[in-house]
Design an enzyme around this catalytic site. Structure first.
Site, mmCIF file in Angstrom:
data_model
loop_
_atom_site.group_PDB
_atom_site.id
_atom_site.type_symbol
_atom_site.label_atom_id
_atom_site.label_comp_id
_atom_site.label_asym_id
_atom_site.label_seq_id
_atom_site.Cartn_x
_atom_site.Cartn_y
_atom_site.Cartn_z
ATOM 1 N N HIS A 33 1.019 -1.192 -0.073
ATOM 2 C CA HIS A 33 -0.121 -0.035 -0.052
ATOM 3 C C HIS A 33 0.890 1.193 0.090
ATOM 4 O O HIS A 33 1.975 1.278 0.929
ATOM 5 C CB HIS A 33 -0.857 0.023 1.176
ATOM 6 C CG HIS A 33 -1.983 -0.996 1.099
ATOM 7 N ND1 HIS A 33 -3.254 -0.777 1.867
ATOM 8 C CD2 HIS A 33 -2.141 -2.147 0.369
ATOM 9 C CE1 HIS A 33 -4.118 -1.798 1.697
ATOM 10 N NE2 HIS A 33 -3.512 -2.586 0.962
ATOM 11 N N THR A 112 -14.150 -2.433 -16.778
ATOM 12 C CA THR A 112 -15.155 -2.050 -18.023
ATOM 13 C C THR A 112 -15.966 -0.661 -17.701
ATOM 14 O O THR A 112 -15.547 -0.515 -16.709
ATOM 15 C CB THR A 112 -16.316 -3.303 -17.761
ATOM 16 O OG1 THR A 112 -17.107 -3.040 -16.878
ATOM 17 C CG2 THR A 112 -15.764 -4.590 -18.056
ATOM 18 N N TYR A 157 -8.896 -8.306 9.727
ATOM 19 C CA TYR A 157 -8.315 -8.229 8.662
ATOM 20 C C TYR A 157 -6.836 -8.334 8.608
ATOM 21 O O TYR A 157 -6.248 -7.194 8.828
ATOM 22 C CB TYR A 157 -8.648 -7.091 7.391
ATOM 23 C CG TYR A 157 -8.595 -7.449 6.117
ATOM 24 C CD1 TYR A 157 -7.582 -8.316 5.348
ATOM 25 C CD2 TYR A 157 -9.526 -6.919 4.996
ATOM 26 C CE1 TYR A 157 -7.751 -8.801 4.046
ATOM 27 C CE2 TYR A 157 -9.446 -7.128 3.807
ATOM 28 C CZ TYR A 157 -8.327 -8.000 3.194
ATOM 29 O OH TYR A 157 -8.508 -8.230 1.910
ATOM 30 N N LYS A 202 -8.984 -13.116 8.768
ATOM 31 C CA LYS A 202 -8.581 -13.391 7.337
ATOM 32 C C LYS A 202 -7.304 -12.707 7.204
ATOM 33 O O LYS A 202 -6.808 -11.757 7.677
ATOM 34 C CB LYS A 202 -9.521 -12.441 6.451
ATOM 35 C CG LYS A 202 -9.044 -12.415 5.024
ATOM 36 C CD LYS A 202 -10.209 -11.480 4.331
ATOM 37 C CE LYS A 202 -9.637 -11.210 2.729
ATOM 38 N NZ LYS A 202 -10.645 -10.629 1.996
ATOM 39 N N LYS A 204 -4.550 -11.775 4.256
ATOM 40 C CA LYS A 204 -4.065 -11.433 2.981
ATOM 41 C C LYS A 204 -2.806 -12.081 2.630
ATOM 42 O O LYS A 204 -1.775 -11.850 3.038
ATOM 43 C CB LYS A 204 -3.938 -10.091 2.680
ATOM 44 C CG LYS A 204 -3.679 -9.388 1.309
ATOM 45 C CD LYS A 204 -4.555 -9.921 0.466
ATOM 46 C CE LYS A 204 -5.828 -8.704 0.590
ATOM 47 N NZ LYS A 204 -6.826 -8.901 -0.323
ATOM 48 N N ASP A 232 -6.632 -15.498 1.580
ATOM 49 C CA ASP A 232 -6.868 -14.470 0.348
ATOM 50 C C ASP A 232 -5.600 -14.372 -0.536
ATOM 51 O O ASP A 232 -4.981 -13.105 0.098
ATOM 52 C CB ASP A 232 -7.574 -13.672 0.561
ATOM 53 C CG ASP A 232 -8.024 -12.396 -0.816
ATOM 54 O OD1 ASP A 232 -7.716 -13.143 -1.734
ATOM 55 O OD2 ASP A 232 -8.261 -11.510 -0.611
ATOM 56 N N PRO A 233 -4.938 -15.124 -1.299
ATOM 57 C CA PRO A 233 -3.646 -14.806 -2.084
ATOM 58 C C PRO A 233 -4.060 -14.177 -3.186
ATOM 59 O O PRO A 233 -3.103 -13.824 -4.213
ATOM 60 C CB PRO A 233 -3.324 -16.137 -2.482
ATOM 61 C CG PRO A 233 -4.573 -16.834 -2.494
ATOM 62 C CD PRO A 233 -5.321 -16.485 -1.696
ATOM 63 N N ASN A 234 -5.292 -13.606 -3.603
ATOM 64 C CA ASN A 234 -5.573 -12.663 -4.728
ATOM 65 C C ASN A 234 -5.099 -13.207 -6.154
ATOM 66 O O ASN A 234 -4.462 -12.722 -6.816
ATOM 67 C CB ASN A 234 -4.970 -11.229 -4.549
ATOM 68 C CG ASN A 234 -5.763 -10.124 -3.782
ATOM 69 O OD1 ASN A 234 -5.029 -9.470 -2.885
ATOM 70 N ND2 ASN A 234 -6.993 -10.245 -3.645
ATOM 71 N N GLU A 257 -10.083 -17.835 -0.388
ATOM 72 C CA GLU A 257 -10.733 -16.593 -1.350
ATOM 73 C C GLU A 257 -9.799 -16.536 -2.450
ATOM 74 O O GLU A 257 -8.558 -16.384 -2.348
ATOM 75 C CB GLU A 257 -10.599 -15.430 -0.395
ATOM 76 C CG GLU A 257 -11.324 -14.357 -1.221
ATOM 77 C CD GLU A 257 -11.318 -13.066 -0.403
ATOM 78 O OE1 GLU A 257 -11.463 -11.969 -0.946
ATOM 79 O OE2 GLU A 257 -11.388 -13.183 0.810
ATOM 80 N N ASN A 297 -13.919 -12.166 -4.785
ATOM 81 C CA ASN A 297 -14.458 -10.859 -5.139
ATOM 82 C C ASN A 297 -13.794 -10.370 -6.207
ATOM 83 O O ASN A 297 -13.735 -9.218 -6.678
ATOM 84 C CB ASN A 297 -14.041 -9.943 -3.832
ATOM 85 C CG ASN A 297 -12.617 -9.808 -3.854
ATOM 86 O OD1 ASN A 297 -11.753 -10.533 -3.343
ATOM 87 N ND2 ASN A 297 -12.113 -8.456 -4.420
ATOM 88 N N ASP A 321 -19.440 -6.188 -2.560
ATOM 89 C CA ASP A 321 -19.068 -4.825 -2.391
ATOM 90 C C ASP A 321 -19.632 -3.668 -2.978
ATOM 91 O O ASP A 321 -19.855 -3.487 -4.239
ATOM 92 C CB ASP A 321 -17.545 -4.756 -2.970
ATOM 93 C CG ASP A 321 -16.522 -3.567 -2.492
ATOM 94 O OD1 ASP A 321 -17.271 -2.407 -2.390
ATOM 95 O OD2 ASP A 321 -15.367 -3.654 -2.091
ATOM 96 N N HIS A 348 -16.638 -7.958 0.917
ATOM 97 C CA HIS A 348 -15.288 -7.691 0.561
ATOM 98 C C HIS A 348 -14.986 -6.112 1.082
ATOM 99 O O HIS A 348 -15.949 -5.468 1.163
ATOM 100 C CB HIS A 348 -15.143 -7.859 -0.856
ATOM 101 C CG HIS A 348 -13.729 -7.050 -1.515
ATOM 102 N ND1 HIS A 348 -14.019 -5.824 -1.984
ATOM 103 C CD2 HIS A 348 -12.602 -7.378 -1.692
ATOM 104 C CE1 HIS A 348 -12.741 -5.394 -2.509
ATOM 105 N NE2 HIS A 348 -11.967 -6.413 -2.102
ATOM 106 N N SER A 349 -13.712 -5.740 1.385
ATOM 107 C CA SER A 349 -13.381 -4.660 1.766
ATOM 108 C C SER A 349 -12.110 -4.021 1.017
ATOM 109 O O SER A 349 -11.117 -5.125 0.838
ATOM 110 C CB SER A 349 -13.358 -4.490 3.399
ATOM 111 O OG SER A 349 -12.640 -3.231 3.772
ATOM 112 N N ASN A 350 -11.991 -2.914 0.704
ATOM 113 C CA ASN A 350 -10.756 -2.198 0.348
ATOM 114 C C ASN A 350 -10.253 -0.910 1.320
ATOM 115 O O ASN A 350 -11.328 -0.869 2.251
ATOM 116 C CB ASN A 350 -10.609 -1.647 -1.066
ATOM 117 C CG ASN A 350 -9.418 -1.634 -1.727
ATOM 118 O OD1 ASN A 350 -8.517 -1.492 -1.080
ATOM 119 N ND2 ASN A 350 -9.360 -1.664 -2.913
ATOM 120 N N ARG A 431 -4.052 4.775 -7.086
ATOM 121 C CA ARG A 431 -3.527 4.045 -6.050
ATOM 122 C C ARG A 431 -2.721 2.827 -7.227
ATOM 123 O O ARG A 431 -3.195 2.568 -8.216
ATOM 124 C CB ARG A 431 -4.410 2.979 -5.435
ATOM 125 C CG ARG A 431 -3.874 1.876 -4.779
ATOM 126 C CD ARG A 431 -5.040 1.444 -3.911
ATOM 127 N NE ARG A 431 -4.412 -0.069 -3.256
ATOM 128 C CZ ARG A 431 -4.996 -0.879 -2.345
ATOM 129 N NH1 ARG A 431 -6.377 -0.465 -1.930
ATOM 130 N NH2 ARG A 431 -4.395 -2.043 -1.764
#
Length: 452
Positions: A33, A112, A157, A202, A204, A232-234, A257, A297, A321, A348-350, A431
């Site tokens: 981040h 999109t 998180y 959770k 990340k 959650d490994p994205n 996730e 997500n 979300d 989900h959260s950001n 970001r």
């Protein structure tokens, strides 16, 4: 005459205020981040002087759309949202902002034009509902049909994290310290529990090789026996690696996730886990270790993506979300579809502020089939634009019964965070976790996926 008819609910002004909010050095598969993250604060003002609040992403591509969409809202009533959404398609999206590539960070998936519009409309919708609730003396959850729970459960998180941002980077200091190994992750979880009372966790992932992240989850399971755990490994893993990790952690994970990217790959993992479960059952060993549900997500972020994912049984839990699904009402629509097909739902959260947390809590309180604690980055955010921060008690946020969202804007704080945005040279207005990582590691590129 009804209360709504006696008031003038016409929108006379929409204020858009981009801000930069302090963010800790949290690691993910894309990078780290940045020290400050852009958010957009929306104020919808009615002819009667009522102001409703909304919040969404503040990156340039969203700001470019926010003004023309906000202009279309002026002159509408705050309870005339269907017309606004119908008209939104007429607002052109710069082709340069549209991408067919999957965002490996899982932040917003495929970019999109519709997704970009919905991310802005979500904030306008929330602000209108807040204003409408204030006008009628009703909480937002009442406008959505009423709450089915008085408090909404959230999950801690957890992130792999540096102690501070790289040397030479101007940033706010935090007191969390580093978390770069299983012991550090467990200590972070303990502090979350002590401060906020969270009972589910959770992590990340996608940061270190899978064996290290398996060890971290095992350490959490030992430290917090019986508590729900997620990883959650994205999308950082191959199908083969995803199957391996799922089988290794199937006895302790509530769900896994987005272990791999895209619905076809997720369906392949789900099918592999089913085969393993059947084989274990045939041998008399049960199938629980191999039967961990898959959550997403990333591959289900619009209604058009539901059909393939559900018919292929690629996911068993959808993490909604309201920001990119288009608001609170669309979140309810999504939850109803999930309930129809026997698919679990959570949130989900950001990186977000208290306006978004309030909106999440209101809509979550109305969803009957919410059987998993919601995600929230909010404990990581040391700054806000509200007079009072929403509080976590025993891992939950109480659902406000005050009119609207039940939050109040702190204009001094808003001005301060907006000034930071104005003073930025543009480096932080979009970001980019990979760019932030290159400050510490100049050779860092956007990692190819799967990484493992």
């Amino acid at each position: 005459m009804t209360a709504s008819a006696s008031r003038d609910l016409t929108v006379t002004e929409v204020r858009l205020t981009p801000v930069l909010v302090a963010d800790p050095p949290l690691l993910n598969t894309q990078g780290v981040h940045q020290p400050y993250t852009p958010r957009l604060i929306v104020e919808v003002v009615t002819a009667d002087g009522i102001t409703g609040l909304g919040e969404t992403y503040g990156d340039t591509k969203y700001l470019d759309l926010a003004r023309p969409l906000a202009d279309r809202l002026v002159g509408h009533r705050v309870d005339d949202l269907n017309r606004l959404f119908a008209e939104a398609d007429e607002v052109a999206v710069d082709a340069a902002r549209v991408s067919g590539q999957v965002d490996v960070g899982g932040l917003r998936g495929v970019q999109t034009a519709d997704k970009l519009r919905l991310s802005v409309l979500s904030a306008l919708e929330v602000a209108c509902l807040d204003a409408l609730g204030k006008s009628l003396g009703l909480p937002v959850h009442a406008l959505l049909g009423g709450k089915v729970r008085d408090a909404v459960e959230y999950s801690a998180y957890l992130f792999y994290k540096w102690a501070e941002h790289p040397e030479g980077v101007t940033a706010e200091k935090d007191d969390w310290g580093a978390a770069l190994d299983p012991a550090g992750v467990v200590e972070q979880a303990r502090r979350f529990t002590e401060r906020y009372g969270f009972t589910s966790f959770k992590l990340k992932g996608g940061v270190f090789p899978p064996e290290e992240e398996i060890a971290a989850v095992r350490a959490l399971a030992a430290a917090f026996p019986g508590h729900p755990l997620r990883l959650d490994p994205n999308g950082a893993w191959s199908v083969e690696t995803s199957l391996k990790v799922a089988k290794e952690l199937g006895d302790v994970l509530e769900y896994l996730e987005d272990p791999t990217l895209g619905t076809p790959a997720m369906a392949e993992v789900a099918a592999g886990l089913k085969r393993a479960a059947r084989s274990a059952s045939d041998k008399g060993g049960g199938g629980r270790r191999a039967g961990v549900p898959l959550a997403t997500n990333m591959c289900v972020t619009t209604f058009a993506e539901i059909k393939e994912a559900f018919t292929r049984d690629a996911v068993q839990v959808v993490l909604s979300d309201h920001h990119y699904w288009g608001g609170l009402r669309n979140t309810q629509h999504l939850a109803a579809i999930c309930r129809t097909f026997g698919v679990g739902v959570s949130m989900h959260s950001n990186t977000h502020l208290g306006i978004s947390l309030a909106a999440m809590t209101h809509v979550a309180s109305t969803v009957p089939n919410l059987h998993h604690a919601c995600d929230s980055h909010y404990p990581w955010q040391s700054e806000d634009v509200l007079t009072d921060r929403p509080a976590f008690e025993d891992g939950t946020v109480r659902v406000s019964d005050a009119p609207g969202l039940g939050v109040e804007l702190d204009r001094d704080r808003l001005a301060f965070l907006h000034r930071r945005w104005l003073d930025d040279d543009g480096a932080l207005r979009d970001r980019d976790d990979a760019a932030a990582m290159r400050v510490a590691d100049p050779g860092w590129g956007r990692p190819a996926v799967p990484r493992w």
